[in-house]
Design a protein around this motif. Structure first.
Motif: not given
Length: 76
Positions: A44-67
């Motif tokens: 629920g904050g302003w923090d985000g994260a980035v996760v990388f695949g072989a040729r891709s990336w996904v930026a997301f934030t989280s909440y109690v019930d998911g992302i």
């Protein structure tokens, strides 16, 4: 527990524009994020994260019930 994934509208548009290989890889990265809630940024904050695949990336934030995925990329 079942988690939800919300996709920001620009992410939905970007997914439509990806070739099949890129789409599949991005979706696999998102699925990988969902099964590891311990790696999510603080809920629920302003923090985000980035996760990388072989040729891709996904930026997301989280909440109690998911992302919420707010950005994706694929180097195709």
């Amino acid at each position: 527990m079942t988690y939800e994934v919300d996709l920001a509208i620009p992410v939905e548009d970007a997914l439509e524009d990806l070739p099949q290989q890129g789409y599949m890889e991005v979706m696999e990265v998102i699925a990988g994020v969902l099964v590891r809630p311990g790696s999510w940024p603080p809920l629920g904050g302003w923090d985000g994260a980035v996760v990388f695949g072989a040729r891709s990336w996904v930026a997301f934030t989280s909440y109690v019930d998911g992302i919420e995925v707010y950005d994706i990329g694929w180097a195709g």
